[in-house]
Design a protein around this motif. Structure first.
Motif, PDB file in Angstrom:
ATOM      1  N   VAL A  49      21.649   8.358  29.081  1.00  0.00           N
ATOM      2  CA  VAL A  49      23.072   8.278  28.765  1.00  0.00           C
ATOM      3  C   VAL A  49      23.898   8.979  29.839  1.00  0.00           C
ATOM      4  CG1 VAL A  49      24.837   8.748  27.042  1.00  0.00           C
ATOM      5  CG2 VAL A  49      22.502   8.217  26.311  1.00  0.00           C
ATOM      6  N   ALA A  50      24.815   8.228  30.443  1.00  0.00           N
ATOM      7  CA  ALA A  50      25.714   8.782  31.453  1.00  0.00           C
ATOM      8  C   ALA A  50      26.509   9.942  30.869  1.00  0.00           C
ATOM      9  CB  ALA A  50      26.659   7.702  31.974  1.00  0.00           C
ATOM     10  N   CYS A  51      26.753  10.948  31.690  1.00  0.00           N
ATOM     11  CA  CYS A  51      27.328  12.206  31.205  1.00  0.00           C
ATOM     12  C   CYS A  51      28.728  12.485  31.730  1.00  0.00           C
ATOM     13  CB  CYS A  51      26.400  13.366  31.571  1.00  0.00           C
ATOM     14  SG  CYS A  51      24.716  13.204  30.953  1.00  0.00           S
ATOM     15  N   GLY A  52      29.414  11.464  32.237  1.00  0.00           N
ATOM     16  CA  GLY A  52      30.812  11.626  32.581  1.00  0.00           C
ATOM     17  C   GLY A  52      31.135  11.853  34.039  1.00  0.00           C
ATOM     18  N   PHE A  53      30.136  12.084  34.895  1.00  0.00           N
ATOM     19  CA  PHE A  53      30.428  12.327  36.308  1.00  0.00           C
ATOM     20  C   PHE A  53      30.476  11.026  37.111  1.00  0.00           C
ATOM     21  CE2 PHE A  53      29.711  16.989  37.601  1.00  0.00           C
ATOM     22  CZ  PHE A  53      30.396  17.436  36.478  1.00  0.00           C
ATOM     23  N   HIS A  54      29.379  10.248  37.090  1.00  0.00           N
ATOM     24  CA  HIS A  54      29.399   8.978  37.819  1.00  0.00           C
ATOM     25  C   HIS A  54      29.961   7.861  36.959  1.00  0.00           C
ATOM     26  CE1 HIS A  54      25.704   8.193  35.511  1.00  0.00           C
ATOM     27  NE2 HIS A  54      25.883   6.913  35.808  1.00  0.00           N
ATOM     28  N   ALA A  55      29.875   8.011  35.640  1.00  0.00           N
ATOM     29  CA  ALA A  55      30.342   7.011  34.685  1.00  0.00           C
ATOM     30  C   ALA A  55      30.328   7.640  33.301  1.00  0.00           C
ATOM     31  CB  ALA A  55      29.453   5.769  34.719  1.00  0.00           C
ATOM     32  N   GLY A  56      30.890   6.901  32.337  1.00  0.00           N
ATOM     33  CA  GLY A  56      30.909   7.407  30.976  1.00  0.00           C
ATOM     34  C   GLY A  56      32.027   8.408  30.749  1.00  0.00           C
ATOM     35  N   ASP A  57      32.246   8.727  29.489  1.00  0.00           N
ATOM     36  CA  ASP A  57      33.192   9.768  29.114  1.00  0.00           C
ATOM     37  C   ASP A  57      32.762  10.318  27.762  1.00  0.00           C
ATOM     38  OD1 ASP A  57      34.137   7.969  27.124  1.00  0.00           O
ATOM     39  OD2 ASP A  57      35.731   7.229  28.423  1.00  0.00           O
ATOM     40  N   SER A  58      33.528  11.249  27.231  1.00  0.00           N
ATOM     41  CA  SER A  58      33.097  11.916  26.000  1.00  0.00           C
ATOM     42  C   SER A  58      32.943  10.947  24.835  1.00  0.00           C
ATOM     43  CB  SER A  58      34.092  13.028  25.634  1.00  0.00           C
ATOM     44  OG  SER A  58      35.414  12.516  25.541  1.00  0.00           O
ATOM     45  N   SER A  59      33.860   9.995  24.701  1.00  0.00           N
ATOM     46  CA  SER A  59      33.766   9.039  23.594  1.00  0.00           C
ATOM     47  C   SER A  59      32.554   8.131  23.750  1.00  0.00           C
ATOM     48  CB  SER A  59      35.046   8.200  23.511  1.00  0.00           C
ATOM     49  OG  SER A  59      36.153   8.996  23.167  1.00  0.00           O
ATOM     50  N   GLU A  60      32.289   7.674  24.994  1.00  0.00           N
ATOM     51  CA  GLU A  60      31.126   6.826  25.232  1.00  0.00           C
ATOM     52  C   GLU A  60      29.823   7.589  24.975  1.00  0.00           C
ATOM     53  OE1 GLU A  60      30.727   3.604  25.797  1.00  0.00           O
ATOM     54  OE2 GLU A  60      32.892   3.349  25.597  1.00  0.00           O
ATOM     55  N   MET A  61      29.809   8.871  25.336  1.00  0.00           N
ATOM     56  CA  MET A  61      28.617   9.675  25.074  1.00  0.00           C
ATOM     57  C   MET A  61      28.336   9.735  23.579  1.00  0.00           C
ATOM     58  SD  MET A  61      29.520  12.600  27.886  1.00  0.00           S
ATOM     59  CE  MET A  61      28.232  13.778  27.514  1.00  0.00           C
ATOM     60  N   ARG A  62      29.355  10.021  22.796  1.00  0.00           N
ATOM     61  CA  ARG A  62      29.170  10.088  21.350  1.00  0.00           C
ATOM     62  C   ARG A  62      28.722   8.740  20.785  1.00  0.00           C
ATOM     63  NH1 ARG A  62      32.048   8.052  17.641  1.00  0.00           N
ATOM     64  NH2 ARG A  62      33.866   7.778  19.006  1.00  0.00           N
ATOM     65  N   LYS A  63      29.407   7.668  21.165  1.00  0.00           N
ATOM     66  CA  LYS A  63      29.075   6.346  20.618  1.00  0.00           C
ATOM     67  C   LYS A  63      27.666   5.908  21.014  1.00  0.00           C
ATOM     68  CE  LYS A  63      32.825   4.344  22.221  1.00  0.00           C
ATOM     69  NZ  LYS A  63      33.857   3.288  22.512  1.00  0.00           N
ATOM     70  N   THR A  64      27.268   6.211  22.238  1.00  0.00           N
ATOM     71  CA  THR A  64      25.943   5.805  22.699  1.00  0.00           C
ATOM     72  C   THR A  64      24.849   6.573  21.978  1.00  0.00           C
ATOM     73  OG1 THR A  64      26.909   5.351  24.875  1.00  0.00           O
ATOM     74  CG2 THR A  64      24.511   5.414  24.735  1.00  0.00           C
ATOM     75  N   VAL A  65      25.064   7.861  21.762  1.00  0.00           N
ATOM     76  CA  VAL A  65      24.092   8.659  21.001  1.00  0.00           C
ATOM     77  C   VAL A  65      23.968   8.110  19.578  1.00  0.00           C
ATOM     78  CG1 VAL A  65      23.668  10.925  19.978  1.00  0.00           C
ATOM     79  CG2 VAL A  65      24.343  10.748  22.381  1.00  0.00           C
ATOM     80  N   GLU A  66      25.089   7.796  18.954  1.00  0.00           N
ATOM     81  CA  GLU A  66      25.052   7.256  17.592  1.00  0.00           C
ATOM     82  C   GLU A  66      24.348   5.899  17.555  1.00  0.00           C
ATOM     83  OE1 GLU A  66      29.149   7.243  16.496  1.00  0.00           O
ATOM     84  OE2 GLU A  66      29.192   9.393  16.035  1.00  0.00           O
ATOM     85  N   LEU A  67      24.573   5.072  18.580  1.00  0.00           N
ATOM     86  CA  LEU A  67      23.909   3.773  18.645  1.00  0.00           C
ATOM     87  C   LEU A  67      22.403   3.940  18.825  1.00  0.00           C
ATOM     88  CD1 LEU A  67      24.393   0.678  18.734  1.00  0.00           C
ATOM     89  CD2 LEU A  67      24.631   0.894  21.224  1.00  0.00           C
ATOM     90  N   ALA A  68      21.998   4.890  19.661  1.00  0.00           N
ATOM     91  CA  ALA A  68      20.575   5.154  19.853  1.00  0.00           C
ATOM     92  C   ALA A  68      19.934   5.638  18.550  1.00  0.00           C
ATOM     93  CB  ALA A  68      20.382   6.190  20.958  1.00  0.00           C
ATOM     94  N   LYS A  69      20.618   6.484  17.835  1.00  0.00           N
ATOM     95  CA  LYS A  69      20.094   6.960  16.551  1.00  0.00           C
ATOM     96  C   LYS A  69      19.900   5.801  15.581  1.00  0.00           C
ATOM     97  CE  LYS A  69      21.040  10.190  12.763  1.00  0.00           C
ATOM     98  NZ  LYS A  69      21.953  11.235  12.236  1.00  0.00           N
ATOM     99  N   GLU A  70      20.871   4.900  15.544  1.00  0.00           N
ATOM    100  CA  GLU A  70      20.793   3.732  14.663  1.00  0.00           C
ATOM    101  C   GLU A  70      19.564   2.882  14.944  1.00  0.00           C
ATOM    102  OE1 GLU A  70      23.292  -0.444  14.008  1.00  0.00           O
ATOM    103  OE2 GLU A  70      24.316   1.320  14.829  1.00  0.00           O
ATOM    104  N   HIS A  71      19.174   2.785  16.217  1.00  0.00           N
ATOM    105  CA  HIS A  71      18.054   1.922  16.604  1.00  0.00           C
ATOM    106  C   HIS A  71      16.756   2.698  16.819  1.00  0.00           C
ATOM    107  CE1 HIS A  71      20.204  -1.915  17.107  1.00  0.00           C
ATOM    108  NE2 HIS A  71      21.236  -1.178  17.502  1.00  0.00           N
ATOM    109  N   GLY A  72      16.744   3.982  16.544  1.00  0.00           N
ATOM    110  CA  GLY A  72      15.527   4.769  16.704  1.00  0.00           C
ATOM    111  C   GLY A  72      15.098   4.940  18.148  1.00  0.00           C
ATOM    112  N   VAL A  73      16.068   5.006  19.059  1.00  0.00           N
ATOM    113  CA  VAL A  73      15.801   5.136  20.490  1.00  0.00           C
ATOM    114  C   VAL A  73      15.972   6.592  20.919  1.00  0.00           C
ATOM    115  CG1 VAL A  73      16.660   4.492  22.790  1.00  0.00           C
ATOM    116  CG2 VAL A  73      16.472   2.758  20.999  1.00  0.00           C
ATOM    117  N   GLN A  74      15.030   7.094  21.715  1.00  0.00           N
ATOM    118  CA  GLN A  74      15.129   8.464  22.210  1.00  0.00           C
ATOM    119  C   GLN A  74      16.286   8.579  23.212  1.00  0.00           C
ATOM    120  OE1 GLN A  74      13.586  11.033  21.160  1.00  0.00           O
ATOM    121  NE2 GLN A  74      11.679  10.382  20.216  1.00  0.00           N
ATOM    122  N   VAL A  75      16.958   9.736  23.198  1.00  0.00           N
ATOM    123  CA  VAL A  75      18.140   9.936  24.030  1.00  0.00           C
ATOM    124  C   VAL A  75      17.845  10.919  25.158  1.00  0.00           C
ATOM    125  CG1 VAL A  75      20.536  10.732  24.096  1.00  0.00           C
ATOM    126  CG2 VAL A  75      19.684   9.479  22.096  1.00  0.00           C
TER     127      VAL A  75
END
Length: 266
Positions: A49-75
């Motif tokens: 998951v991108a951490c905001g420096f080269h790409a991504g932002d705080s909202s994308e980080m949260r949404k991506t973590v939640e999506l990974a949790k939904e699908h049982g994917v390690q973060v």
């Protein structure tokens, strides 16, 4: 430290090879959309998951973590150089201390979202030019390893088998998972050929390449030679043209060949 190969035994006494599929996620920011995280998350086992420096932002980080949790994917955290315009694929003249600080900052930020979701951070995988710098320069690899150990000594470091990282990680006691790239080319020395934009590939060609890499530890380099390759995690990129079709083809090919798809356990 030897590579942690994901071997398991079946209940009937036979053995099965476990292969991890990882992909870079959460690279959209603001109104700018990158990749198709929803489609990708269905076919991968670990997400960088991108951490905001080269790409991504705080909202994308949260949404991506939640999506990974939904699908049982390690973060995992995907820290990069502070280079949004170049998408982290331009090398920068950073000091070793700056690299440590930037990696610590990014991993710590993502870790907060992971903990808020009731999960545990699984790994760290540098992005783009930071990844390449770590493979070429032991002092850069050491700075990244120090940051990983200072966050959580159980975190995995995803990287290539070639280069400086393996030796540095072994000396420092970092857990390493070596990875293979299905949608990027290798040169004759086993280094990745990094471009600003990924070239298009036929899905079945990538699937065949991946099966050869995991099954025979061989890959064809850009000069036509056959080189040795080693890894138990396959990386695919969501910004490659036709990325979803490529991922599906690789997923189906690995399962069809008898591999069990799973991320390494913490």
């Amino acid at each position: 430290m030897k590579q942690l190969m994901l071997n398991r035994h079946n209940e009937d006494g036979g053995s099965a090879m476990h292969i991890d599929i990882n992909a870079d996620m959460g690279e959209s920011f603001g109104l700018y959309r990158m990749g198709n995280d929803e489609a990708f998350m269905q076919f991968i086992t670990s997400a960088n998951v991108a951490c905001g420096f080269h790409a991504g932002d705080s909202s994308e980080m949260r949404k991506t973590v939640e999506l990974a949790k939904e699908h049982g994917v390690q973060v995992g955290a995907h820290p990069g150089l502070p280079d949004r315009q170049g998408f982290g694929r331009r090398e920068m003249n950073c000091s070793v201390q700056e690299i440590y600080d930037d990696v610590m900052y990014q991993v710590g930020a993502l870790n907060a979202f992971v903990q808020a979701a009731g999960l545990r951070l699984h790994h760290v995988k540098p992005h783009g030019s930071l990844y390449g710098m770590a493979n070429r320069r032991p002092e850069v690899a050491e700075a990244i390893c120090r940051a990983i150990l200072d966050v959580d000594r159980q975190l995995y470091f995803y990287t290539m088998r070639t280069g400086a990282v393996g030796q540095v990680a072994e000396r420092m006691g970092v857990r390493v998972i070596y990875e293979l790239y299905g949608d990027l080319d290798y040169d004759a020395r086993g280094n990745l050929v990094i471009t600003r934009q990924h070239d298009p590939h036929k899905p079945q060609d990538v699937a065949h390449k991946v099966l050869r890499m995991v099954g025979r530890n061989r890959v064809r380099a850009t000069d036509g030679s056959e080189i040795d390759i080693e890894g138990s995690s396959v990386c695919l990129h969501s910004d490659t043209p036709g990325a979803v079709d490529i991922l599906k083809a690789v997923h189906e090919a690995l399962r069809g060949a008898g591999y069990t798809l799973a991320a390494p356990p913490l």
